[in-house]
Write a protein that holds these residues in place. Structure first.
Motif, PDB file in Angstrom:
ATOM      1  N   LYS A  14      86.977  43.896  58.554  1.00 16.57           N
ATOM      2  CA  LYS A  14      85.956  44.027  59.599  1.00 16.57           C
ATOM      3  C   LYS A  14      85.073  42.787  59.603  1.00 16.57           C
ATOM      4  O   LYS A  14      84.720  42.265  58.547  1.00 16.57           O
ATOM      5  N   ILE A  24      77.170  43.454  65.347  1.00 17.21           N
ATOM      6  CA  ILE A  24      78.277  44.237  65.867  1.00 17.21           C
ATOM      7  C   ILE A  24      79.474  44.140  64.943  1.00 17.21           C
ATOM      8  O   ILE A  24      79.849  43.047  64.500  1.00 17.21           O
ATOM      9  N   GLU A  25      80.053  45.293  64.623  1.00 17.01           N
ATOM     10  CA  GLU A  25      81.250  45.303  63.786  1.00 17.01           C
ATOM     11  C   GLU A  25      82.467  45.067  64.679  1.00 17.01           C
ATOM     12  O   GLU A  25      82.697  45.797  65.626  1.00 17.01           O
ATOM     13  N   CYS A  26      83.236  44.021  64.353  1.00 13.80           N
ATOM     14  CA  CYS A  26      84.376  43.673  65.189  1.00 13.80           C
ATOM     15  C   CYS A  26      85.669  43.657  64.382  1.00 13.80           C
ATOM     16  O   CYS A  26      85.659  43.587  63.160  1.00 13.80           O
ATOM     17  N   SER A  27      86.759  43.705  65.104  1.00 17.72           N
ATOM     18  CA  SER A  27      88.041  43.382  64.495  1.00 17.72           C
ATOM     19  C   SER A  27      88.415  42.012  65.050  1.00 17.72           C
ATOM     20  O   SER A  27      87.628  41.400  65.752  1.00 17.72           O
ATOM     21  N   PHE A  47      83.282  37.027  71.039  1.00 16.88           N
ATOM     22  CA  PHE A  47      83.974  38.310  70.988  1.00 16.88           C
ATOM     23  C   PHE A  47      83.786  39.090  72.292  1.00 16.88           C
ATOM     24  O   PHE A  47      82.898  38.789  73.090  1.00 16.88           O
ATOM     25  N   ASN A  49      84.467  43.286  73.706  1.00 19.56           N
ATOM     26  CA  ASN A  49      84.870  44.670  73.404  1.00 19.56           C
ATOM     27  C   ASN A  49      85.201  44.880  71.924  1.00 19.56           C
ATOM     28  O   ASN A  49      86.196  45.501  71.577  1.00 19.56           O
ATOM     29  N   GLY A  50      84.384  44.313  71.044  1.00 18.24           N
ATOM     30  CA  GLY A  50      84.584  44.528  69.615  1.00 18.24           C
ATOM     31  C   GLY A  50      85.733  43.760  69.005  1.00 18.24           C
ATOM     32  O   GLY A  50      86.163  44.061  67.895  1.00 18.24           O
TER      33      GLY A  50
END
Ligand SMILES: Nc1nc2c(ncn2[C@@H]2O[C@H](COP(=O)(O)OP(=O)(O)OP(=O)(O)O)[C@@H](O)[C@H]2O)c(=O)[nH]1
Ligand SMILES: [Mg+2]
Ligand SMILES: [Zn+2]
Length: 285
Positions: A14, A24-27, A47, A49-50
């Protein structure tokens, strides 16, 4: 819509991206994750939409701790522990090689002033800023804190010199999480996760102390990693001069004329020898 932010932590696949207003936590897009020069703490990314889509060009990147876009490496020294100036020299070389501006902080001046003089003598020509502080009494912190404001700062230095104490003092009594060690599932390697903590505009990555053994420097770049040599090295007879016993080496001449700190030059010769030995050993294997 693409949003710009900075990675402040990477954990379990993450990516935690800080924007102007939130975290914001993203992939990440698959290709970015796989590449060895993929995404690092400190990276500026875009980034949507995450999902992290792209990484901005970085101005530098340090391997240990793994972090990009460092504005300042603060190399801390104090007594105790007995200063290891070989390690200190290697840290300075590393900062120089990775193109990271660095400053020196002499800590524990409430307890010992001798170290301050030794450090001044050895490094006054190698570094622009040397701060003298006490994390215990708070002496010198106004100046240090003003200097670090707005910067992403990495602390380095021997174990027990007071890196964590300095960060805590800079951050007041506020709770902070530093570097987290994560075991891989095999239980063998220990991966370290660098996390940026921020307060009052200072962004900090604290690091566990390390020894000179942990630092790997390439033989061909090492001779160019001494800021105070650069005034002379351009005039050396050989373009690839190692500044040891070559004819018409202007660095050695400067040393002989007392223009370069003697102890620093002597340690340079020792460290060079050690790097060379290690190269030879590695090649044999
Ligand atoms: N007298 C005095 N002691 C200090 C000062 N700063 C730190 N110490 C003490 O030095 C010891 C080591 O401090 P730490 O902040 O844990 O050192 P560190 O560099 O983070 O150590 P590692 O995390 O092991 O690398 C602690 O016992 C502190 O209380 C200081 O300015 N003066
Ligand atoms: Mg610490
Ligand atoms: Zn030379």
């Amino acid at each position: 819509m693409l949003i710009l932010g900075q990675i402040i932590k990477i954990h379990s696949g993450k990516y935690f991206v800080k924007t102007e207003s939130e975290i914001i936590e993203c992939s990440a897009k698959g290709a970015l994750k796989i590449k060895s020069d993929g995404i690092f703490t400190g990276d500026f990314v875009e980034f949507e939409n995450g999902v992290v889509k792209s990484v901005k060009t970085r101005k530098n990147r340090l391997i240990r701790p793994s972090v990009a876009n460092v504005d300042c490496m603060v190399i801390v020294v104090a007594n105790p522990p007995e200063p290891d100036l070989y390690l200190f020299d290697k840290l300075i070389s590393t900062a120089h090689i990775y193109d990271i501006p660095f400053s020196i902080v002499v800590n524990k001046v409430d307890f010992d002033l001798k170290t301050a003089n030794i450090i001044k003598e050895n490094y006054k020509d190698a570094v622009e800023n040397i701060f003298f502080v006490s994390a215990k009494t708070g002496e010198g912190f106004e100046e240090l804190s003003n200097f670090l404001k707005g910067k992403l700062v990495v602390f380095s230095g021997q174990s027990a010199v007071g890196k964590t104490s300095i960060v805590n003092r800079l951050f007041g009594e506020s709770k902070r999480t530093g570097e987290v060690s994560v075991k891989t599932q095999k239980g063998k390697q220990t991966t370290t996760v660098s996390e940026i903590t921020e307060r009052d505009g200072i962004r900090v990555i604290d690091t566990p102390g390390f020894t000179a053994m942990d630092i790997d420097i390439e033989e061909d770049v090492f001779p160019w990693s001494y800021p105070e040599f650069s005034k002379y090295s351009g005039e050396c007879k050989f373009a690839d001069c190692r500044h040891l016993k070559e004819p018409d080496c202007m660095v050695r001449k400067a040393y002989e004329n007392g223009l370069i700190n003697k102890d620093r030059y002597k340690r340079y010769c020792e460290i060079y020898k050690e790097i060379k030995e290690k190269d030879r050993y590695d090649k044999k294997r």
